[in-house]
Structures are given as structure tokens and as C-alpha cells.
Design a protein around this motif. Structure first.
Motif, PDB file in Angstrom:
ATOM      1  N   ASN A 223       5.621  -1.856  -1.291  1.00 31.91           N
ATOM      2  CA  ASN A 223       6.012  -0.457  -1.470  1.00 31.91           C
ATOM      3  C   ASN A 223       5.957  -0.146  -2.972  1.00 31.91           C
ATOM      4  OD1 ASN A 223       9.000   1.466  -0.510  1.00 31.91           O
ATOM      5  ND2 ASN A 223       7.094   2.110  -1.425  1.00 31.91           N
TER       6      ASN A 223
ATOM      7  N   GLY B 116       1.928   5.556  -6.917  1.00 32.81           N
ATOM      8  CA  GLY B 116       0.488   5.749  -6.819  1.00 32.81           C
ATOM      9  C   GLY B 116      -0.345   4.972  -7.803  1.00 32.81           C
TER      10      GLY B 116
ATOM     11  N   ILE C 227      -4.244   1.750   0.590  1.00 35.66           N
ATOM     12  CA  ILE C 227      -3.013   2.478   0.896  1.00 35.66           C
ATOM     13  C   ILE C 227      -2.954   2.721   2.404  1.00 35.66           C
ATOM     14  CG2 ILE C 227      -1.792   4.673   0.556  1.00 35.66           C
ATOM     15  CD1 ILE C 227      -3.251   4.759  -2.240  1.00 35.66           C
TER      16      ILE C 227
ATOM     17  N   ILE D 220       2.195   6.947   3.283  1.00 38.86           N
ATOM     18  CA  ILE D 220       2.526   7.793   2.135  1.00 38.86           C
ATOM     19  C   ILE D 220       3.803   8.576   2.396  1.00 38.86           C
ATOM     20  CG2 ILE D 220       1.814   9.869   0.859  1.00 38.86           C
ATOM     21  CD1 ILE D 220      -1.084   8.845   1.224  1.00 38.86           C
TER      22      ILE D 220
ATOM     23  N   LEU E 168       3.603  10.089  -5.345  1.00 40.65           N
ATOM     24  CA  LEU E 168       3.416   9.162  -4.230  1.00 40.65           C
ATOM     25  C   LEU E 168       4.369   7.977  -4.226  1.00 40.65           C
ATOM     26  CD1 LEU E 168      -0.490   8.972  -4.111  1.00 40.65           C
ATOM     27  CD2 LEU E 168       1.049  10.640  -3.055  1.00 40.65           C
TER      28      LEU E 168
ATOM     29  N   LEU F 220       4.374   4.834  -1.675  1.00 44.62           N
ATOM     30  CA  LEU F 220       3.424   4.410  -0.646  1.00 44.62           C
ATOM     31  C   LEU F 220       3.578   2.945  -0.255  1.00 44.62           C
ATOM     32  CD1 LEU F 220       1.139   2.602  -2.335  1.00 44.62           C
ATOM     33  CD2 LEU F 220       0.500   4.884  -3.147  1.00 44.62           C
TER      34      LEU F 220
ATOM     35  N   TRP G  41       1.038  -0.299   0.664  1.00 40.55           N
ATOM     36  CA  TRP G  41      -0.347  -0.730   0.539  1.00 40.55           C
ATOM     37  C   TRP G  41      -0.456  -2.204   0.823  1.00 40.55           C
ATOM     38  CZ3 TRP G  41      -2.563  -2.268  -4.751  1.00 40.55           C
ATOM     39  CH2 TRP G  41      -1.563  -2.654  -5.637  1.00 40.55           C
TER      40      TRP G  41
ATOM     41  N   TRP H   2      -3.453  13.219   4.463  1.00 43.20           N
ATOM     42  CA  TRP H   2      -3.349  12.607   3.144  1.00 43.20           C
ATOM     43  C   TRP H   2      -4.146  13.353   2.067  1.00 43.20           C
ATOM     44  CZ3 TRP H   2      -4.192   6.691   4.458  1.00 43.20           C
ATOM     45  CH2 TRP H   2      -3.063   6.208   5.142  1.00 43.20           C
TER      46      TRP H   2
ATOM     47  N   ALA I  13      -2.395  13.834  -1.232  1.00 43.98           N
ATOM     48  CA  ALA I  13      -2.201  12.541  -1.895  1.00 43.98           C
ATOM     49  C   ALA I  13      -3.483  12.072  -2.566  1.00 43.98           C
ATOM     50  CB  ALA I  13      -1.720  11.510  -0.880  1.00 43.98           C
TER      51      ALA I  13
END
Length: 357
Positions: free
Chosen positions: A110, A113, A128, A131, A238, A240, A242, A310, A313
Motif C-alpha cells: 500500500n 502514486g 497498480i 486505488i 493516490l 493505492l 500495487w 481509473w 488516477a
């Protein structure tokens, strides 16, 4: 000859940091190639639809900085997962996450961006998968004790703590641009965020971006000595999830990631809807803050927002990559490659309508 220090006379800090990361990138590129080859050997592909069932024995190694995920899941009744968590890693900073990805000691993390952009620059392939849009600032600029700096415009000629691979870095760059300051008008001191407080306390930097939850404790200790904070309306859009491409190319692990995303979203919604309980269980019990300090932090908390699309984003991520490229911190590229859109909308479907936008 001893290695150069970024603070040595005549050393350009951006050139030093870029050179350092360039050396790391070579190793990262080899690792990325190995990951891609392994995925290909399995016959897996990122273009394949996500599996609807998780095979028995599937496990993930998940980042949970300061045990946030386990605490949220326990309080929200989300602890029962349809896969095994082989480890919860207490890792949060982008550079640390990238290193853990490379070492294959982490499958999902977590972050904000900027770490995915930094990973791409270093030659490591990751995507990613979820979001959460942030609408309010999560950071303030803290001054060293005894500082007379009052506005971002006053940053001209000052030493600014700068983490190229973390959210704090992009917040600083966007704030400088908004104030009309060029990079060569300030002294960007390359540090990681876990070094910011020490650098401020020692007067090694004039300004450092601190998270909202960090500033109360800092001001409590140094406010009487002239330290203060400078609010900014710059938003790091962001928040996010990933994962390495090698993880997502494994159909079983990809299915587990898809099952983890709804719980990640629901845990944040629970914390937002139960601030008093969250303050007590997390900030007071684990972070040693007072109830008043905890309340001041959650008062500034962003409402979780999980967009079904998205597009916003991607636009914001491209602006960030372009901003970094303008300063010579990364090479320009199209950020669409950073998003695995097979996962688009999964988080949004897991939460009530008021948290989708």
C-alpha cells in the motif's frame, strides 16, 4: 578513495541521487527480467482474465505498515481470508517496498502514486491494482526549530528534505511549482521520509514534509523552540495497492490479490466510520498519542473514495511522472503501463455507493 557524500562540496544532489539510483536500476533490471522469464515459463499472462477461484495453498506476503491492516481487519471483522498470508511485513516507505519486491519478500503493498513511477525508472516491473482517491492534504511542511519561514514562497534558497521515491517528494515538487519556484532556486536534500524528523531536529534541513499524524508529536517536542508547520493545499491524490508483475502473472496469486482488495477497501471505510474506536485502538494504543492528538489527526482524515473508473488516477499519475521528468529525476514515459486494469472497479464494488467516486 572514500565514496562521495550528497552533502559534499560541489556535489549536485539531484545528480548524486540519480546516479545512485541508476546503479540500483541495473540490478533491478536483471531482477525484472528474471521475474518476467519465470512468469513466461509458467505460461501465465497479464492479459488473461482473473481466476474466480483461489487454489488451495495460495499465499501472499502483504505489507502492513505499523500493523494497520491486521488491526483494521480485526476490528472490522475481516480477518478471515480465502488464502494464506505467509507474512505481514511492517514496510511502508516506497524505496523499502521496491527493495522488498525485488527480494521477493513482498507480494502486495500500500503506497502513494510516486513509488510505482520510481520502480519503473529503476527498471522494476510492477502494476497498480487498486486505488483510493485522496481529496484533502495528508501532509504539512514542518520547519526546523527557530525558523522564520512562513510560506512556501519563503522556501527559496532553503534546504528542503526531498524523497524522490515517496509521496512527500511529489507533494514538495507540486508545492514548489505552484509557488513559482524552480528546482535550482532551492536546495533539495535527498533523504528518505524516516530521516526527516532527525534532519529537522538537527537543523540539517530547513523544511520537511510531515504526515498529518507526525506533526502533533513534533510540535509538542519542538514547538516551544520555534518549530512550526506551514499548511499546504497540495493533495497527493493516490493511495493505492500495487504488486510485482511476476506476482500478477501467477493466476493463483492474482486471484488472491483480487480477493484481498475488497477487504482492504472495507477496512478503510470501517476506520473512517468508527473514528473513536480507531483512535483508541491504533493511535493511542500503538502510536502512544494522546486521545486529543489522535482526534486532531482523524479530524483531517480523508473519506475513502474508490473510483469505478481509473481515468482520473491515470491523468494524475501522468502529471506526476511529467513533473519528475521535468526536473531530471526520471525519464519521461506513458504511465498507462503502470495500471493493471483487470482489477479496475473491484474496490468500488465492495463499498457502499457514497464511497465510490
Amino acid at each position: 578513495m572514500p565514496p562521495l557524500s550528497p552533502s559534499a562540496p560541489g556535489v549536485d544532489r539531484r545528480l548524486f541521487l540519480t546516479s545512485l539510483l541508476g546503479a540500483t536500476a541495473a540490478a533491478a533490471g536483471l531482477s525484472g527480467c528474471a521475474d518476467s522469464s519465470a512468469a513466461a515459463a509458467k505460461g501465465s499472462s497479464l492479459s488473461a482474465p482473473l481466476a474466480t477461484k483461489i487454489p488451495s495453498g495460495t499465499s501472499l506476503k502483504i505489507a502492513s505498515y505499523q500493523n494497520v491492516q491486521q488491526i483494521q481487519f480485526r476490528l472490522a471483522g475481516l480477518s478471515k481470508l480465502p488464502f494464506t498470508v505467509s507474512s505481514w511485513a511492517n514496510i511502508g516507505a516506497g524505496p523499502d517496498v521496491i527493495n522488498a519486491f525485488r527480494a521477493k519478500s513482498l507480494d502486495v503493498a500500500n503506497n502513494a502514486g510516486i513509488p510505482p513511477i520510481q520502480a519503473h525508472f529503476q527498471g522494476f516491473d510492477a502494476k497498480i491494482v487498486a486505488i483510493n482517491i485522496t481529496r484533502k492534504p495528508n501532509y504539512v511542511f514542518a520547519t526546523k526549530p527557530g525558523s522564520d519561514i512562513r510560506t512556501v514562497e519563503d522556501f527559496k534558497g532553503k534546504r528542503l528534505a526531498f524523497s524522490q521515491g515517496q509521496a512527500q517528494g511529489v507533494v514538495l515538487l507540486r508545492a514548489l511549482k505552484k509557488a513559482g519556484l524552480k528546482y535550482d532556486e532551492v536546495d533539495l536534500v535527498p533523504l528518505t521520509s524516516n530521516q526527516f524528523l532527525t534532519a529537522l531536529q538537527a537543523g540539517q534541513v530547513d523544511i520537511a514534509p510531515l504526515a498529518n499524524q507526525q506533526s502533533p508529536a513534533y510540535l509538542k517536542q519542538y514547538g516551544a523552540k520555534g518549530a512550526h508547520t506551514i499548511p499546504t493545499d497540495v493533495v497527493d491524490l493516490l493511495n493505492l495497492l500495487w504488486a510485482p508483475t511476476s506476482v500478477l502473472a501467477d493466476s493463483a496469486k492474482a486471484a488472491a490479490v483480487a480477493a484481498y482488495i475488497p477487504r482492504w477497501a472495507k477496512g478503510q471505510v470501517w476506520a473512517y466510520e468508527h473514528p473513536d474506536r480507531w483512535n483508541k485502538e491504533f493511535y493511542v494504543k500503538t502510536q502512544n498519542l494522546t486521545p486529543a492528538q489522535a482526534a486532531s489527526i482523524t479530524k483531517l482524515a480523508n473519506k475513502p473514495l474508490f473510483p469505478p473508473s481509473w481515468d482520473e488516477a491515470v491523468t494524475w499519475e501522468q502529471e506526476t511522472a511529467d513533473l519528475l521528468a521535468e526536473g531530471g529525476f526520471v525519464k519521461a514515459f506513458k504511465v498507462g503501463s503502470l495500471f493493471d486494469r483487470r482489477f479496475e472497479g473491484i474496490a468500488a464494488k465492495a463499498v457502499p455507493a457514497e464511497y465510490r467516486r
